[in-house]
Design an enzyme around this catalytic site. Structure first.
Site, mmCIF file in Angstrom:
data_model
loop_
_atom_site.group_PDB
_atom_site.id
_atom_site.type_symbol
_atom_site.label_atom_id
_atom_site.label_comp_id
_atom_site.label_asym_id
_atom_site.label_seq_id
_atom_site.Cartn_x
_atom_site.Cartn_y
_atom_site.Cartn_z
ATOM 1 N N TYR A 1 7.988 3.474 -11.565
ATOM 2 C CA TYR A 1 8.959 3.833 -10.692
ATOM 3 C C TYR A 1 10.611 4.221 -11.164
ATOM 4 O O TYR A 1 10.954 5.394 -11.360
ATOM 5 C CB TYR A 1 9.196 3.081 -9.428
ATOM 6 N N ASP B 1 12.846 5.160 2.828
ATOM 7 C CA ASP B 1 11.938 4.156 3.631
ATOM 8 C C ASP B 1 12.889 3.424 4.651
ATOM 9 O O ASP B 1 12.674 3.526 5.605
ATOM 10 C CB ASP B 1 11.406 3.146 2.616
ATOM 11 N N ALA C 1 0.896 -1.169 -0.052
ATOM 12 C CA ALA C 1 0.118 0.014 -0.013
ATOM 13 C C ALA C 1 0.841 1.177 0.110
ATOM 14 O O ALA C 1 0.424 2.399 0.369
ATOM 15 C CB ALA C 1 -1.058 -0.060 1.119
ATOM 16 N N GLU D 1 16.903 -3.842 -1.675
ATOM 17 C CA GLU D 1 15.874 -3.219 -2.636
ATOM 18 C C GLU D 1 16.484 -2.922 -4.111
ATOM 19 O O GLU D 1 15.895 -3.549 -4.952
ATOM 20 C CB GLU D 1 15.390 -1.864 -2.138
HETATM 21 C C1 GLA Z 1 9.258 4.681 -2.837
HETATM 22 C C2 GLA Z 1 10.828 4.659 -2.506
HETATM 23 C C3 GLA Z 1 11.444 5.811 -2.012
HETATM 24 C C4 GLA Z 1 10.815 7.181 -2.478
HETATM 25 C C5 GLA Z 1 9.487 7.030 -2.631
HETATM 26 C C6 GLA Z 1 9.024 8.469 -3.445
HETATM 27 O O1 GLA Z 1 8.709 4.854 -1.462
HETATM 28 O O2 GLA Z 1 11.101 3.377 -1.993
HETATM 29 O O3 GLA Z 1 12.812 5.660 -1.952
HETATM 30 O O4 GLA Z 1 11.689 7.282 -3.657
HETATM 31 O O5 GLA Z 1 9.038 6.133 -3.466
HETATM 32 O O6 GLA Z 1 9.481 9.453 -2.676
#
Ligand code: GLA
Length: 393
Positions: free
Chosen positions: A224, A174, A125, A162
């Site tokens: 992304y 994150d 989410a 990641e």
């Molecule tokens: C995801 C990525 C983060 C960041 C956000 C957008 O959550 O894991 O590193 O780039 O998107 O701000």
């Protein structure tokens, strides 16, 4: 989940209940979106929803994992001596990646493990359930094997997992928020230098409401990575005409002078977002420090518009939630949070209006989108840690 329930579950899964308990939160980002991988600023905080890991060391090399969140995957098993990415190991690849990369970094992990996961962050989410698993495994390994490791190292290894193990070219936000979070504080993080300022989040008569679109984020990962490549393309061009090394260094004034060098209008808008968002993030910290919630809310709204129009990562579900939220009584500001393309949005809402807010936004969303959104009131919590008997679970 209560201690007795955990004991029972662990016992049922692994035939013993000699485990230690670890927790890593999820995160929301208050403002500063898609700026982290551009060396800009972000302003996230850890929340009290998160991932619990019940872990014990084994005598052999087997790693056995079970997640309450993915019972259909059953018990996943692999060996400490074979830690390659394997599609069939599904969610457990996040844990596997952490073990693999910590070992590669020279940390001694010489026994297998029994690991039981249960999390209360909605999966996928956009509240970083994956980084939460990485970090909970990272600190479990640190504690169980007495690794002499700085927290920031675990954070960086999580990001490497990641990027290189899972294949999402995400930034550091994150893992940083989850690893370094502090109860009731937001973190203004400079993603280039990793300098971090903790700022108390005093919302007075307001709550942060998380609004989950419940949209399946099928294309999210590829989109992304596409945004990240667009930024890299822009940076290559701008490096030739400025002395910047990353887009986060570009000020709004500089951008106006150089934007025409960019190859097309789309790339210009992408950079426009990064530059304006970076500046909004710094302004948001100032507004918060000055106790100017109204200004903070306006910056949140502007952030959403920029993500919708310039960066194009929102989509009709997030836009419906956020735009409906803007029209409700007692709302200070609202925006999408995280990567976008579905996932969650947040709104700052007067405590007294929260119930009505949820009813109204929920109903309009259902009517326009055809399925329900889910709402949570967020509390800002501490970062990843071992939970002891005393701590409230
Ligand atoms: C995801 C990525 C983060 C960041 C956000 C957008 O959550 O894991 O590193 O780039 O998107 O701000």
């Amino acid at each position: 989940m209560k201690k007795e329930e955990m004991d029972l579950l662990f016992q049922e899964t692994f035939d013993h209940n000699d485990y230690r308990l670890f927790f890593a939160p999820g995160r929301i980002n208050l403002i500063g979106e898609h700026t982290d991988y551009n060396g800009g600023h972000v302003f996230p905080c850890a929340i009290t929803y998160g991932t619990y890991a019940l872990v014990s060391k084994r005598k052999d090399n087997a790693i056995r994992l079970y997640s309450e969140n993915f019972p259909e995957e059953g018990l996943i098993e692999f060996d400490l001596t074979n830690l390659h990415y394997d599609t069939k190991h599904s969610w457990a690849n996040y844990a596997k990646g952490m073990i693999n990369y910590l070992k590669q970094a020279g940390y001694k992990i010489e026994n297998g493990l029994d690991i039981l996961i249960h999390g209360n962050i909605p999966n996928g989410a956009g509240l970083s359930s994956s980084a939460s698993i990485e970090l909970v495994i990272g600190i479990a390994l640190e504690k169980l094997f007495n690794l002499d490791i700085e927290r920031i190292e675990i954070v960086k290894i999580g990001q490497q997992v990641e990027n290189n193990f899972i294949g999402i070219n995400s930034g550091i936000m994150d893992q940083f928020a989850i690893g370094m979070g502090k109860k009731d504080f937001g973190m203004l993080l400079n993603c280039q230098t990793l300098a971090c300022e903790y700022a108390p989040i005093q919302l007075h008569q307001h709550h942060i409401v998380i609004m989950n679109t419940n949209k399946r984020r099928t294309l999210a990962d590829s989109k992304y990575n596409e945004r990240k490549s667009e930024c890299e393309e822009a940076l290559e061009v701008l490096k030739k005409v400025t002395n910047i090394s990353f887009l986060g260094e570009l000020t709004e004034g500089m951008f106006e002078n150089v934007k025409n060098y960019l190859p097309n209008e789309i790339i210009q808008r992408r950079v426009q977002h990064v530059v304006s968002e970076n500046s909004r993030t710094l302004k948001a910290l100032r507004a918060l420090k000055a106790n100017d919630l109204h200004e903070f809310g306006q910056l949140m709204d502007a952030s959403h518009c920029s993500l919708r129009d310039d960066y194009e990562v929102t989509g009709k579900e997030l836009d419906t939630l956020v735009e409906t939220a803007w029209n409700q009584k007692g709302v200070i500001g609202a925006r999408m949070t995280g990567a976008g393309f579905g996932g969650c949005a947040i709104a700052i809402v007067e405590k007294e209006q929260v119930e009505q807010f949820i009813d109204k936004v929920g109903a309009i969303y259902k009517e326009k989108i055809g399925y329900e959104a889910t709402f949570y009131v967020a509390s800002i919590g501490d970062g990843a840690r071992e939970l002891t008997e005393e701590e409230d679970k």
